[in-house]
Motif scaffolding. Structure first.
Motif, PDB file in Angstrom:
ATOM      1  N   ILE A   1      -9.660 -17.614   6.062  1.00 53.77           N
ATOM      2  CA  ILE A   1      -9.545 -17.045   7.199  1.00 53.77           C
ATOM      3  C   ILE A   1      -9.905 -17.733   8.501  1.00 53.77           C
ATOM      4  O   ILE A   1      -9.513 -17.619   9.534  1.00 53.77           O
ATOM      5  CB  ILE A   1      -9.875 -15.272   6.966  1.00 53.77           C
ATOM      6  N   CYS A   2     -11.267 -17.959   8.233  1.00 51.66           N
ATOM      7  CA  CYS A   2     -11.791 -18.776   9.452  1.00 51.66           C
ATOM      8  C   CYS A   2     -12.856 -19.695   8.987  1.00 51.66           C
ATOM      9  O   CYS A   2     -13.473 -19.263   7.917  1.00 51.66           O
ATOM     10  CB  CYS A   2     -12.505 -17.660  10.657  1.00 51.66           C
ATOM     11  N   ASN A   3     -13.461 -20.282  10.051  1.00 50.92           N
ATOM     12  CA  ASN A   3     -14.418 -21.068   9.250  1.00 50.92           C
ATOM     13  C   ASN A   3     -15.270 -21.482  10.635  1.00 50.92           C
ATOM     14  O   ASN A   3     -14.944 -21.405  11.693  1.00 50.92           O
ATOM     15  CB  ASN A   3     -14.128 -22.554   8.928  1.00 50.92           C
ATOM     16  N   VAL A   4     -16.619 -22.185  10.540  1.00 50.75           N
ATOM     17  CA  VAL A   4     -17.631 -22.416  11.716  1.00 50.75           C
ATOM     18  C   VAL A   4     -17.992 -23.830  11.596  1.00 50.75           C
ATOM     19  O   VAL A   4     -18.307 -24.359  10.637  1.00 50.75           O
ATOM     20  CB  VAL A   4     -18.769 -21.579  11.658  1.00 50.75           C
TER      21      VAL A   4
ATOM     22  N   TYR B   1       0.739  -1.147  -0.168  1.00 52.66           N
ATOM     23  CA  TYR B   1       0.205   0.048  -0.010  1.00 52.66           C
ATOM     24  C   TYR B   1       0.819   1.147  -0.143  1.00 52.66           C
ATOM     25  O   TYR B   1       2.010   1.206   0.321  1.00 52.66           O
ATOM     26  CB  TYR B   1      -0.924  -0.129   1.373  1.00 52.66           C
ATOM     27  N   PRO B   2       0.227   2.389  -0.346  1.00 50.42           N
ATOM     28  CA  PRO B   2       0.949   3.569  -0.515  1.00 50.42           C
ATOM     29  C   PRO B   2       1.482   4.216   1.073  1.00 50.42           C
ATOM     30  O   PRO B   2       0.842   3.748   1.957  1.00 50.42           O
ATOM     31  CB  PRO B   2       0.081   4.548  -1.197  1.00 50.42           C
ATOM     32  N   VAL B   3       2.518   5.109   1.011  1.00 47.87           N
ATOM     33  CA  VAL B   3       2.879   5.437   2.404  1.00 47.87           C
ATOM     34  C   VAL B   3       1.799   6.514   2.786  1.00 47.87           C
ATOM     35  O   VAL B   3       1.160   7.209   1.832  1.00 47.87           O
ATOM     36  CB  VAL B   3       4.108   6.220   1.953  1.00 47.87           C
ATOM     37  N   GLY B   4       1.443   6.406   4.007  1.00 45.95           N
ATOM     38  CA  GLY B   4       0.301   7.246   4.675  1.00 45.95           C
ATOM     39  C   GLY B   4      -1.010   6.602   4.497  1.00 45.95           C
ATOM     40  O   GLY B   4      -1.990   7.380   4.860  1.00 45.95           O
ATOM     41  N   LYS B   5      -1.178   5.607   3.831  1.00 45.23           N
ATOM     42  CA  LYS B   5      -2.247   4.813   3.782  1.00 45.23           C
ATOM     43  C   LYS B   5      -2.373   3.560   4.805  1.00 45.23           C
ATOM     44  O   LYS B   5      -3.402   2.754   4.657  1.00 45.23           O
ATOM     45  CB  LYS B   5      -2.491   4.539   2.278  1.00 45.23           C
ATOM     46  N   GLY B   6      -1.585   3.357   5.638  1.00 48.09           N
ATOM     47  CA  GLY B   6      -1.557   2.397   6.321  1.00 48.09           C
ATOM     48  C   GLY B   6      -2.553   2.249   7.546  1.00 48.09           C
ATOM     49  O   GLY B   6      -2.996   3.202   7.842  1.00 48.09           O
ATOM     50  N   VAL B   7      -3.113   0.838   7.474  1.00 49.83           N
ATOM     51  CA  VAL B   7      -4.099   0.882   8.642  1.00 49.83           C
ATOM     52  C   VAL B   7      -3.838  -0.169   9.788  1.00 49.83           C
ATOM     53  O   VAL B   7      -2.686  -1.003   9.447  1.00 49.83           O
ATOM     54  CB  VAL B   7      -5.400   0.271   8.243  1.00 49.83           C
ATOM     55  N   ASN B   8      -4.268  -0.257  10.904  1.00 44.57           N
ATOM     56  CA  ASN B   8      -3.754  -1.124  11.950  1.00 44.57           C
ATOM     57  C   ASN B   8      -4.415  -2.308  11.910  1.00 44.57           C
ATOM     58  O   ASN B   8      -3.728  -3.565  12.340  1.00 44.57           O
ATOM     59  CB  ASN B   8      -4.235  -0.371  13.517  1.00 44.57           C
ATOM     60  N   SER B   9      -5.754  -2.676  11.268  1.00 42.88           N
ATOM     61  CA  SER B   9      -5.998  -3.856  10.918  1.00 42.88           C
ATOM     62  C   SER B   9      -7.039  -3.757   9.885  1.00 42.88           C
ATOM     63  O   SER B   9      -7.470  -2.692   9.465  1.00 42.88           O
ATOM     64  CB  SER B   9      -6.816  -4.462  12.410  1.00 42.88           C
ATOM     65  N   LEU B  10      -7.416  -4.959   9.420  1.00 45.17           N
ATOM     66  CA  LEU B  10      -8.539  -5.165   8.202  1.00 45.17           C
ATOM     67  C   LEU B  10      -9.686  -5.866   9.052  1.00 45.17           C
ATOM     68  O   LEU B  10      -9.318  -7.046   9.596  1.00 45.17           O
ATOM     69  CB  LEU B  10      -7.854  -6.185   7.152  1.00 45.17           C
ATOM     70  N   ASP B  11     -10.599  -5.123   9.103  1.00 37.47           N
ATOM     71  CA  ASP B  11     -12.060  -5.967   9.886  1.00 37.47           C
ATOM     72  C   ASP B  11     -12.795  -6.967   8.957  1.00 37.47           C
ATOM     73  O   ASP B  11     -12.912  -6.528   7.915  1.00 37.47           O
ATOM     74  CB  ASP B  11     -12.760  -4.736  10.345  1.00 37.47           C
ATOM     75  N   LEU B  12     -13.287  -7.957   9.623  1.00 34.45           N
ATOM     76  CA  LEU B  12     -14.087  -8.919   9.049  1.00 34.45           C
ATOM     77  C   LEU B  12     -15.366  -9.251   9.974  1.00 34.45           C
ATOM     78  O   LEU B  12     -15.064  -9.830  11.151  1.00 34.45           O
ATOM     79  CB  LEU B  12     -13.167 -10.054   8.548  1.00 34.45           C
ATOM     80  N   ASP B  13     -16.450  -9.117   9.604  1.00 37.68           N
ATOM     81  CA  ASP B  13     -17.835  -9.229  10.431  1.00 37.68           C
ATOM     82  C   ASP B  13     -17.943 -10.848  10.376  1.00 37.68           C
ATOM     83  O   ASP B  13     -18.322 -11.318   9.220  1.00 37.68           O
ATOM     84  CB  ASP B  13     -18.772  -8.630   9.998  1.00 37.68           C
ATOM     85  N   VAL B  14     -17.989 -11.589  11.326  1.00 42.14           N
ATOM     86  CA  VAL B  14     -18.208 -12.835  11.494  1.00 42.14           C
ATOM     87  C   VAL B  14     -19.526 -13.226  12.279  1.00 42.14           C
ATOM     88  O   VAL B  14     -19.941 -14.664  12.626  1.00 42.14           O
ATOM     89  CB  VAL B  14     -17.165 -13.779  12.203  1.00 42.14           C
ATOM     90  N   SER B  15     -20.369 -12.262  12.573  1.00 43.82           N
ATOM     91  CA  SER B  15     -21.444 -12.537  13.272  1.00 43.82           C
ATOM     92  C   SER B  15     -22.706 -13.112  12.583  1.00 43.82           C
ATOM     93  O   SER B  15     -23.578 -13.879  13.363  1.00 43.82           O
ATOM     94  CB  SER B  15     -22.155 -11.017  13.814  1.00 43.82           C
ATOM     95  N   ALA B  16     -22.700 -13.171  11.368  1.00 50.15           N
ATOM     96  CA  ALA B  16     -23.671 -13.742  10.336  1.00 50.15           C
ATOM     97  C   ALA B  16     -23.492 -15.440  10.072  1.00 50.15           C
ATOM     98  O   ALA B  16     -24.115 -16.023   9.363  1.00 50.15           O
ATOM     99  CB  ALA B  16     -24.000 -13.294   9.344  1.00 50.15           C
ATOM    100  N   LEU B  17     -22.140 -15.734  10.624  1.00 50.25           N
ATOM    101  CA  LEU B  17     -21.833 -16.967  10.022  1.00 50.25           C
ATOM    102  C   LEU B  17     -22.487 -18.260  10.865  1.00 50.25           C
ATOM    103  O   LEU B  17     -22.837 -18.053  11.966  1.00 50.25           O
ATOM    104  CB  LEU B  17     -20.170 -17.543  10.443  1.00 50.25           C
ATOM    105  N   GLU B  18     -22.909 -19.229  10.041  1.00 45.34           N
ATOM    106  CA  GLU B  18     -23.395 -20.374  10.777  1.00 45.34           C
ATOM    107  C   GLU B  18     -22.674 -21.560  10.479  1.00 45.34           C
ATOM    108  O   GLU B  18     -21.662 -21.663   9.916  1.00 45.34           O
ATOM    109  CB  GLU B  18     -24.928 -20.552  10.367  1.00 45.34           C
ATOM    110  N   GLU B  19     -22.966 -22.755  11.077  1.00 40.57           N
ATOM    111  CA  GLU B  19     -22.281 -24.142  10.758  1.00 40.57           C
ATOM    112  C   GLU B  19     -21.966 -24.336   9.202  1.00 40.57           C
ATOM    113  O   GLU B  19     -22.905 -24.174   8.339  1.00 40.57           O
ATOM    114  CB  GLU B  19     -23.014 -25.123  11.153  1.00 40.57           C
TER     115      GLU B  19
END
Length: 222
Positions: A183-186, A140-158
């Motif tokens: 990244i993750c599974n349920v 990524y370009p200088v000055g565009k850094g982020v501390n984390s990338l968010d991902l919502d898992v609240s809607a995941l089911e089995e």
């Protein structure tokens, strides 16, 4: 883990002092953390920083965002390339590296993935959230850094899973991690029940043993 204190850098520009000690021995009784800054348009330079200022910079910028420092009267735009903690006292910094960049540069770093909505998978839930990948390599370009990338898992089911391709990355980012990386599974964990019926040892009747012995004796006499 470092215990961060809620305070601010003494100024918008982090003050760094030159480290003049010669050789590999570093005096730590000065309550300063030794480090080095290197990169474009600067020779590798040994430096030292106030531990509180360094802790604030790590908390605010992580290893992905750039900020300014002043060394020997000159300002430089840098990011935290790495740092180490005291192996004995894990709440103290042992050393740190800063890399200088310019506005035209691009940074490649592993950005942590933060899963939102994990409360759904608490102890009372039958669902198990398994995290496979904790960070994603991005450019990524200088000055565009982020501390984390968010991902919502609240809607995941089995049976559901999320992959790198499901991340909403900022504009201008190039993701180096393959998009089909999970990244993750349920799932619903299954537990093998132990057989309640314990195996019983075969009980041999003494009379049967005596009968076998007599048969063997008769065969020998014959």
């Amino acid at each position: 883990m470092i215990e961060y204190i809620d305070y601010h850098l003494r100024s918008e520009i982090m003050n760094i002092t030159l480290r003049t000690q010669k050789g590999a021995v570093v005096r730590r009784d000065l309550n300063l953390v030794p480090g080095v800054v290197y990169g474009k348009e600067i020779e590798p330079t040994t430096i030292q920083a106030d531990p509180l200022d360094l802790a604030k910079a790590v908390k605010q910028y992580g290893k992905n965002r750039t900020f300014k420092i002043k060394v020997d009267g000159k300002e430089h735009q840098v990011y935290i390339k790495d740092y180490t903690l005291n192996p004995i006292k894990q709440n103290e910094f042992y050393s740190f590296d800063l890399q200088k960049v310019t506005a035209k540069d691009k940074i490649t770093a592993d950005i942590p993935v933060q899963l939102l909505g994990r409360d759904k998978f608490g102890k009372s839930s039958p669902l198990l959230l398994q995290v496979i990948t904790n960070a994603v390599s991005c450019e990524y370009p200088v000055g565009k850094g982020v501390n984390s990338l968010d991902l919502d898992v609240s809607a995941l089911e089995e049976g559901d899973a999320l992959y790198v391709r499901d991340l909403d990355v900022p504009e201008g980012y190039k993701v180096h991690t393959p998009e089909d990386t999970m990244i993750c599974n349920v799932s619903i964990p299954t537990y093998k029940e132990e057989d309640e019926e314990s195996e019983t040892e075969e009980v041999v009747d003494p009379a049967d043993v005596e009968a076998i012995k007599q048969d063997n004796d008769e065969e020998e006499e014959a």
